[in-house]
Structure formats: structure tokens, C-alpha cells
Design a protein around this motif. Structure first.
Motif: not given
Length: 367
Positions: A161-162, A289, A322, A76-77, A49, A159
């Protein structure tokens, strides 16, 4: 250093909005700017991440089952603890009006900088929302449920997400042109992708997220912070003064470029197609995401197929899989292939831990 906004928009705000793209956005590599020491941490099924100021983005939030709540990494999703559908109520779409005094959306917000973009400190926003005063009350529900996803109630928009940073990197590296384009930031969350399009001189940018709280408390403040002043003449970020003179002309300038929506995707597309305002279909749809849950694929597919310009492009960032939800790149591509409306092309793979993909989509009938 973080600083707090509590000011009105300065005199030249309108001009700044029109000239956002005159200087290059200093994006660089997300990995370089967010994880300067190059360090990574991995759990068995969690990707490496990126550092995105975890103390401000995630402090106090409910985290995925495998996440370390004090680790200095972006969320981290790839793994979720998703609550069942009981009490789920899919939200009717609505458009959010821009306040007459846009400076008010930045009151009591702590502003930080990531990759050349302003963003509100989300943990501060969450602290202000834990009293349940907002009608959705998603912060308290997320905390009490120990989940970042509550189907039909909260879809993770608080959030960053990356994969968002992966897509920012890709758009920068390939110099995707936004000039005079109409852009949709779908499932926008913090709205960083749409803000990038604004900086690239997009003609119009629309922001959509499932939760109205996210639009009001995160997305709109981020857009105002980036488009309402504070940028230096060299394209860099300079700390704004504590007070600025209000500029009422900034309102129509912002409204002419940006619109903000919340609600479920099918409801959103119906709202757009039935709107009294003329709808120019989108030249570009950016989304990150959003394919974690296969149950949402039909709504996502139908929405983009109705709203994308016939020669438009979709850029989608996602993890390969996921865990706990079942979605991911390959199952989504299979779904798209079966629908036989879009063609897909993998344009970038980030092969770090759990692989992350950037996918380009276009109508099969397009030139």
C-alpha cells in the motif's frame, strides 16, 4: 528487469547480514523512483497514487471498488469493499520457523527491485496460490469476493500500500536510527519497513501479519532476498548469479536477528508475553495502513501498549480517511486521546489528493 531466484545462499551471506547497514540504502523519494514521469490519476474520492509496478504488484488481484485494475499505480487503501463478519474466524497467533535451507523460500519466485529493495512479484505468487493448496486460500477468496478485505479472513497483506512508501521516505529523510534497536514491523505485509530496519543495523527485527500465507509467501522470501546476498559492495543492487553455494551458517545469523509471526494482534501480544523466549520490548514499532477499521483499534492499542519499550516510539502511516470502513487519522487520534496512554504528533503530511499522514506515538509517561 525481473529475474528468477533458484539458488542456495552464497558463502559470505552471514557477513552480508551483519554488514547490511554499512552502506547507505538508496531510497531517495518514493514519488521520484516510482512515478518517474510525474503523472497522476484521480477519481472523485481516491488519492493520487504512486507507480509501483502495478503489473507485478496487483495483476490478477481483487481491487478496491474504485480502482482501475489495469492502471499503472499502487493500490489505494482509501476505499474498500469489506465483507461482513459472517464466517470470520480471528486467527490464533503462531511463530513461523525459518526453513533449514532458506534458499527454498525463493524457489519459483520472481524477484524485482523497488527503492533499492528486493521484493517478490506478488502476481506470480498469487498465480501459484490460486489452486487453493494453501490452508488459508486467501487468493481465491479475495478474487471470488471482489474484495481486498474479508474481515477475520484476509486483511490485505498481499499488496504493498502506498503509505508504506511514505513511511520509508520519512524514515530516510529524518535519518531515524535503527542501530542496536529492537524493531517490530506490525501488519508487515511485504515487510519492507522491517527490511529497512535490518539495513539500518537493527539488532532484532520481528515481522507480524494477520495471514500466515503472507508471511510464508511474501515476507520471509523478501527478507531472505534482501539479507541473503545480491547486494553490491557500494550498497546497490546487482543481479545475483543463477546458482549460489549454500551457507548453513546463514540460518543462525538470520534467526538471531529475525522472527516471523502471523495471527490477530491480541493473540500475537499474548503469544509474545507468554513465550519461553526472552522478550525485549520494542524500541520502534513501524506500521502502515493498519488503522482503516475502527473495530481493530482496541486490539492495536492494547498490543502496542504491551509490547513497546517505555521510551520507545511508534511510527504510523495512514490516509486521513478510509471510505467504506470508517477509519482514518482523526478518528484514531481521538481514540488514542480517550485512552490517555499515548501522546501523538503529526510529523509529516502528504497533501496529494486524499491526504496521507505520518504519526509519531510515544507513552505519555516517557521522557
Amino acid at each position: 528487469m525481473p529475474f528468477q531466484f533458484n539458488f542456495s545462499i552464497e558463502e559470505n551471506a552471514e557477513n552480508e547480514l551483519e554488514t547490511l547497514g554499512d552502506t547507505a540504502l538508496q531510497l531517495g523519494s518514493a514519488q521520484g523512483s516510482l512515478n518517474a514521469d510525474g503523472s497522476t490519476e484521480k477519481s472523485k474520492e481516491v488519492s493520487a497514487e504512486r507507480v509501483v509496478h502495478q503489473e507485478s504488484l496487483c495483476a490478477g488481484e481483487a481491487t478496491p471498488k474504485t480502482a482501475d485494475p489495469v492502471a499503472n499505480h499502487s493500490p489505494d487503501k482509501s476505499q474498500f469493499q469489506v465483507l461482513p463478519k459472517e464466517q470470520a474466524c480471528f486467527k490464533v497467533a503462531k511463530e513461523h520457523s525459518i526453513p533449514e535451507d532458506v534458499s527454498k523460500v525463493l524457489e519459483n519466485k520472481v524477484i524485482e527491485v523497488v527503492q533499492g529493495l528486493y521484493y517478490v512479484n506478488i502476481s506470480v505468487v498469487e498465480m501459484n496460490l490460486t489452486d487453493g493448496s494453501h490452508e488459508e486460500d486467501i487468493v481465491s477468496k479475495s478474487i471470488s469476493s471482489h474484495s481486498d478485505l474479508i474481515t477475520g479472513i484476509y486483511e490485505g497483506g498481499l499488496k504493498i500500500w502506498e503509505c508504506t512508501f511514505d513511511l520509508i521516505d520519512y524514515l530516510s529523510e529524518t535519518e531515524i536510527q535503527f542501530i542496536n534497536k529492537t524493531v517490530l514491523d506490525l501488519g508487515c505485509g511485504a515487510g519492507l519497513l522491517g527490511i529497512l530496519a535490518l539495513k539500518g543495523k537493527a539488532e532484532k527485527v520481528h515481522f507480524q501479519d494477520y495471514n500466515s500465507t503472507v508471511i510464508d509467501e511474501i515476507t520471509l522470501p523478501n527478507v531472505v532476498a534482501n539479507c541473503g546476498g545480491g547486494g553490491g559492495d557500494d550498497g546497490g543492487i546487482s543481479e545475483p548469479p543463477s546458482k549460489r553455494q549454500k551457507k548453513t551458517d546463514f540460518i543462525p545469523a538470520l534467526m538471531s536477528k529475525c522472527r516471523f509471526f502471523s495471527g490477530e494482534w491480541t493473540e500475537f501480544s499474548q503469544l509474545m508475553l507468554s513465550s519461553n523466549k526472552s522478550l525485549s520490548k520494542y524500541d520502534l514499532i513501524l506500521t502502515s495502513e493498519t488503522i482503516y477499521n475502527p473495530e481493530y483499534y482496541s486490539a492495536l492499542h492494547d498490543t502496542v501498549s504491551k509490547l513497546l519499550n517505555k521510551n520507545g516510539r511508534i511510527y504510523l502511516a495512514s490516509k486521513v480517511h478510509y471510505f467504506g470502513v470508517g477509519g482514518g487519522v482523526h478518528i484514531f487520534e481521538k481514540f488514542i486521546e480517550e485512552r490517555n496512554v499515548f501522546r501523538t504528533r503529526t510529523v509529516k503530511v502528504i497533501d496529494e489528493g486524499l491526504a496521507r499522514y505520518i504519526i509519531e506515538m510515544a507513552f505519555k509517561s516517557s521522557i
